[in-house]
Motif scaffolding. Structure first.
Motif, PDB file in Angstrom:
ATOM      1  N   ASP A  41       0.884  -1.400  -0.016  1.00  0.00           N
ATOM      2  CA  ASP A  41       0.147   0.061  -0.030  1.00  0.00           C
ATOM      3  C   ASP A  41       0.867   1.207  -0.052  1.00  0.00           C
ATOM      4  OD1 ASP A  41      -2.502  -1.344  -0.105  1.00  0.00           O
ATOM      5  OD2 ASP A  41      -2.465  -1.608   2.144  1.00  0.00           O
ATOM      6  N   ASP A  42       2.073   1.130   0.641  1.00  0.00           N
ATOM      7  CA  ASP A  42       2.752   2.300   0.869  1.00  0.00           C
ATOM      8  C   ASP A  42       4.200   2.124   1.102  1.00  0.00           C
ATOM      9  OD1 ASP A  42       2.721   1.560   3.443  1.00  0.00           O
ATOM     10  OD2 ASP A  42       1.063   2.929   3.933  1.00  0.00           O
ATOM     11  N   SER A  43       5.066   2.966   1.510  1.00  0.00           N
ATOM     12  CA  SER A  43       6.343   2.805   1.656  1.00  0.00           C
ATOM     13  C   SER A  43       6.500   2.041   2.969  1.00  0.00           C
ATOM     14  CB  SER A  43       7.169   4.107   1.974  1.00  0.00           C
ATOM     15  OG  SER A  43       7.247   5.065   0.768  1.00  0.00           O
ATOM     16  N   THR A  44       5.951   2.106   3.877  1.00  0.00           N
ATOM     17  CA  THR A  44       5.815   1.255   5.217  1.00  0.00           C
ATOM     18  C   THR A  44       5.786  -0.143   4.815  1.00  0.00           C
ATOM     19  OG1 THR A  44       4.987   3.209   6.444  1.00  0.00           O
ATOM     20  CG2 THR A  44       5.020   0.905   7.386  1.00  0.00           C
ATOM     21  N   GLY A  45       4.742  -0.378   4.239  1.00  0.00           N
ATOM     22  CA  GLY A  45       4.657  -1.852   3.641  1.00  0.00           C
ATOM     23  C   GLY A  45       5.677  -2.355   2.650  1.00  0.00           C
ATOM     24  N   ALA A  46       6.360  -1.159   1.917  1.00  0.00           N
ATOM     25  CA  ALA A  46       7.406  -1.822   1.045  1.00  0.00           C
ATOM     26  C   ALA A  46       8.704  -1.902   1.870  1.00  0.00           C
ATOM     27  CB  ALA A  46       7.778  -0.790   0.141  1.00  0.00           C
ATOM     28  N   VAL A  47       9.033  -1.491   3.097  1.00  0.00           N
ATOM     29  CA  VAL A  47       9.841  -1.386   3.875  1.00  0.00           C
ATOM     30  C   VAL A  47       9.727  -3.022   4.593  1.00  0.00           C
ATOM     31  CG1 VAL A  47      11.120  -1.268   6.307  1.00  0.00           C
ATOM     32  CG2 VAL A  47      10.301   0.647   4.714  1.00  0.00           C
ATOM     33  N   THR A  48       8.587  -3.265   4.858  1.00  0.00           N
ATOM     34  CA  THR A  48       8.164  -4.910   5.342  1.00  0.00           C
ATOM     35  C   THR A  48       8.438  -5.667   4.272  1.00  0.00           C
ATOM     36  OG1 THR A  48       6.604  -3.722   6.999  1.00  0.00           O
ATOM     37  CG2 THR A  48       6.546  -6.280   6.327  1.00  0.00           C
ATOM     38  N   ALA A  49       8.427  -5.614   3.105  1.00  0.00           N
ATOM     39  CA  ALA A  49       8.445  -6.436   2.032  1.00  0.00           C
ATOM     40  C   ALA A  49       9.879  -6.761   1.634  1.00  0.00           C
ATOM     41  CB  ALA A  49       7.683  -5.912   0.921  1.00  0.00           C
ATOM     42  N   LEU A  50      10.702  -5.835   1.982  1.00  0.00           N
ATOM     43  CA  LEU A  50      12.220  -5.687   1.598  1.00  0.00           C
ATOM     44  C   LEU A  50      12.708  -6.789   2.436  1.00  0.00           C
ATOM     45  CD1 LEU A  50      13.293  -2.207   1.122  1.00  0.00           C
ATOM     46  CD2 LEU A  50      12.968  -3.906  -0.643  1.00  0.00           C
ATOM     47  N   GLY A  51      12.186  -7.040   3.811  1.00  0.00           N
ATOM     48  CA  GLY A  51      12.913  -8.159   4.517  1.00  0.00           C
ATOM     49  C   GLY A  51      14.051  -7.675   5.441  1.00  0.00           C
ATOM     50  N   SER A  52      14.465  -8.584   6.458  1.00  0.00           N
ATOM     51  CA  SER A  52      15.611  -8.312   7.080  1.00  0.00           C
ATOM     52  C   SER A  52      17.001  -8.370   6.722  1.00  0.00           C
ATOM     53  CB  SER A  52      15.423  -8.952   8.676  1.00  0.00           C
ATOM     54  OG  SER A  52      15.344 -10.521   8.284  1.00  0.00           O
ATOM     55  N   VAL A  53      16.898  -9.310   5.776  1.00  0.00           N
ATOM     56  CA  VAL A  53      18.289  -9.567   4.988  1.00  0.00           C
ATOM     57  C   VAL A  53      18.768  -8.505   4.197  1.00  0.00           C
ATOM     58  CG1 VAL A  53      19.558 -11.220   3.573  1.00  0.00           C
ATOM     59  CG2 VAL A  53      17.690 -11.951   5.059  1.00  0.00           C
ATOM     60  N   PRO A  54      20.153  -8.048   4.349  1.00  0.00           N
ATOM     61  CA  PRO A  54      20.437  -6.837   3.575  1.00  0.00           C
ATOM     62  C   PRO A  54      20.338  -6.884   2.130  1.00  0.00           C
ATOM     63  CG  PRO A  54      21.981  -7.284   5.132  1.00  0.00           C
ATOM     64  CD  PRO A  54      21.119  -8.401   5.258  1.00  0.00           C
ATOM     65  N   ARG A  55      19.751  -6.015   1.356  1.00  0.00           N
ATOM     66  CA  ARG A  55      19.667  -6.363  -0.158  1.00  0.00           C
ATOM     67  C   ARG A  55      19.996  -4.943  -0.931  1.00  0.00           C
ATOM     68  NH1 ARG A  55      13.484  -8.732  -1.010  1.00  0.00           N
ATOM     69  NH2 ARG A  55      14.442  -9.710  -2.786  1.00  0.00           N
ATOM     70  N   ARG A  56      20.292  -5.029  -2.076  1.00  0.00           N
ATOM     71  CA  ARG A  56      20.484  -3.826  -2.830  1.00  0.00           C
ATOM     72  C   ARG A  56      19.308  -3.599  -3.605  1.00  0.00           C
ATOM     73  NH1 ARG A  56      26.089  -3.721  -3.206  1.00  0.00           N
ATOM     74  NH2 ARG A  56      25.816  -1.877  -4.945  1.00  0.00           N
ATOM     75  N   VAL A  57      18.829  -2.279  -3.042  1.00  0.00           N
ATOM     76  CA  VAL A  57      17.496  -1.916  -3.489  1.00  0.00           C
ATOM     77  C   VAL A  57      17.535  -0.355  -4.542  1.00  0.00           C
ATOM     78  CG1 VAL A  57      15.225  -1.067  -2.561  1.00  0.00           C
ATOM     79  CG2 VAL A  57      16.664  -2.603  -1.276  1.00  0.00           C
ATOM     80  N   PHE A  58      16.687  -0.299  -5.472  1.00  0.00           N
ATOM     81  CA  PHE A  58      16.524   0.524  -6.338  1.00  0.00           C
ATOM     82  C   PHE A  58      15.246   1.266  -5.915  1.00  0.00           C
ATOM     83  CE2 PHE A  58      15.245   2.253 -10.709  1.00  0.00           C
ATOM     84  CZ  PHE A  58      15.430   3.521 -10.539  1.00  0.00           C
ATOM     85  N   LEU A  59      15.301   2.578  -5.449  1.00  0.00           N
ATOM     86  CA  LEU A  59      14.202   3.191  -5.253  1.00  0.00           C
ATOM     87  C   LEU A  59      13.791   4.294  -6.014  1.00  0.00           C
ATOM     88  CD1 LEU A  59      14.616   4.187  -1.212  1.00  0.00           C
ATOM     89  CD2 LEU A  59      13.355   2.207  -2.174  1.00  0.00           C
ATOM     90  N   ALA A  60      12.558   4.020  -6.748  1.00  0.00           N
ATOM     91  CA  ALA A  60      12.192   4.938  -7.981  1.00  0.00           C
ATOM     92  C   ALA A  60      10.975   5.696  -7.412  1.00  0.00           C
ATOM     93  CB  ALA A  60      11.865   3.980  -9.183  1.00  0.00           C
ATOM     94  N   LEU A  61      10.851   6.346  -6.374  1.00  0.00           N
ATOM     95  CA  LEU A  61       9.865   7.031  -5.617  1.00  0.00           C
ATOM     96  C   LEU A  61      10.124   8.495  -5.583  1.00  0.00           C
ATOM     97  CD1 LEU A  61       9.682   4.490  -2.748  1.00  0.00           C
ATOM     98  CD2 LEU A  61       8.243   4.634  -4.787  1.00  0.00           C
ATOM     99  N   GLY A  62       9.090   9.213  -5.501  1.00  0.00           N
ATOM    100  CA  GLY A  62       9.382  10.616  -5.036  1.00  0.00           C
ATOM    101  C   GLY A  62       9.854  10.803  -3.489  1.00  0.00           C
ATOM    102  N   ARG A  63      10.417  12.081  -3.615  1.00  0.00           N
ATOM    103  CA  ARG A  63      11.119  12.257  -2.186  1.00  0.00           C
ATOM    104  C   ARG A  63       9.955  12.160  -0.980  1.00  0.00           C
ATOM    105  NH1 ARG A  63      12.987  18.381  -3.008  1.00  0.00           N
ATOM    106  NH2 ARG A  63      11.064  18.525  -3.855  1.00  0.00           N
ATOM    107  N   GLN A  64       8.742  12.315  -1.314  1.00  0.00           N
ATOM    108  CA  GLN A  64       7.879  12.122  -0.236  1.00  0.00           C
ATOM    109  C   GLN A  64       7.751  10.891   0.536  1.00  0.00           C
ATOM    110  OE1 GLN A  64       7.173  13.595  -3.029  1.00  0.00           O
ATOM    111  NE2 GLN A  64       7.080  15.592  -2.648  1.00  0.00           N
ATOM    112  N   GLU A  65       8.123  10.035  -0.258  1.00  0.00           N
ATOM    113  CA  GLU A  65       7.833   8.503   0.142  1.00  0.00           C
ATOM    114  C   GLU A  65       9.297   7.737   0.551  1.00  0.00           C
ATOM    115  OE1 GLU A  65       5.010   9.688  -2.775  1.00  0.00           O
ATOM    116  OE2 GLU A  65       6.953   9.321  -3.488  1.00  0.00           O
ATOM    117  N   LEU A  66      10.293   8.613   0.941  1.00  0.00           N
ATOM    118  CA  LEU A  66      11.620   7.962   1.165  1.00  0.00           C
ATOM    119  C   LEU A  66      11.768   7.679   2.636  1.00  0.00           C
ATOM    120  CD1 LEU A  66      13.954   9.721  -1.505  1.00  0.00           C
ATOM    121  CD2 LEU A  66      12.742   7.496  -1.516  1.00  0.00           C
TER     122      LEU A  66
END
Length: 254
Positions: free
Chosen positions: A116-141
């Motif tokens: 639904d949003d950035s908070t949900g995305a943080v959960t979806a990324l999980g706890s294991v370190p990953r290389r993430v491309f954030l293609a979002l507006g500044r307001q969602e970071l």
């Protein structure tokens, strides 16, 4: 007498729509931008910057400037602006049309997870370190500061200031449209494992989705917000015809 049209914009389609409507001498077109982008591209028609002060302020603007038609051509995720537009149109009894860009559809080879949003995305990324491309507006970071274990690649139109309070983040500025081959090369160069983005629709930013599909990269996709049900169209040309009809110009061939 010329009809006055106000377009709520901020998208490529809004700029193109404004240009097509402004070509009709019987219309006076104004394009309104929220002002979130520091250096917007030239719009080609008279432009207003900044907010209106909610639905009441927008309705007051209609009355002051004698607006005959309102067109909502904002980004698919500008839900609050769209809701304010619908309420203001009712308050001032001004016709409202909407240009609704269709969303992307998942196809074979896509690996999408919907949130639904950035908070949900943080959960979806999980706890294991990953290389993430954030293609979002500044307001969602900002929520991604809660997951400092990841390495972030952040693309934005304007600089992210202040930068995220995370140990590993790389920033670069770019404005679409983007090329599929360039997107694939960028994802490979940064060894990207997962992308976080919105389902913006259209062709300007779809290249990253195509590149992710080819590379087998997972995409965390924001669900689209619910927007007011108002008359409108999915294409610029169709919306132009609706606008001309609303302004009583079609029969005269304007």
């Amino acid at each position: 007498m010329r009809k006055s049209v106000l377009i709520l914009g901020g998208t490529t389609e809004a700029r193109q729509l404004a240009g097509k409507l402004a070509a009709h001498e019987a219309l006076r077109v104004t394009l309104s931008l929220a002002g979130r982008t520091e250096h917007p591209v030239a719009q080609g028609v008279p432009t207003r910057m900044g907010g209106f002060g909610g639905p009441e302020g927008l309705a007051a603007y209609f009355r002051e400037h004698r607006i005959d038609l309102l067109i909502d051509a904002t980004h698919p995720y500008a839900a609050r602006i769209s809701a304010n537009a619908a309420e203001a149109a009712k308050l001032a009894d001004v016709p409202l049309l909407a240009l609704r860009r269709p969303g992307w559809e998942q196809v074979s080879g896509d690996r999408w997870s919907l949130v639904d949003d950035s908070t949900g995305a943080v959960t979806a990324l999980g706890s294991v370190p990953r290389r993430v491309f954030l293609a979002l507006g500044r307001q969602e970071l900002l929520p991604f500061e809660q997951a400092p274990q990841h390495s972030y690649l952040v693309r934005s139109v304007d600089p992210v200031e202040p930068p995220l309070a995370v140990p590993n983040a790389t920033y670069f500025l770019a404005r679409g449209p983007f090329d599929r081959d360039a997107e694939r090369a960028m994802l490979q160069a940064h060894r990207t494992e997962i992308i976080v983005c919105k389902n913006s629709g259209g062709g300007a930013t779809y290249a990253k989705i195509e590149a992710a599909r080819e590379l087998g990269i997972e995409v965390v996709m924001f669900r689209r917000p619910l927007l007011p049900a108002v008359p409108g169209a999915e294409s610029i040309d169709a919306l132009v015809q609706l606008a001309l009809h609303e302004c009583d110009l079609t029969e005269r061939g304007e």
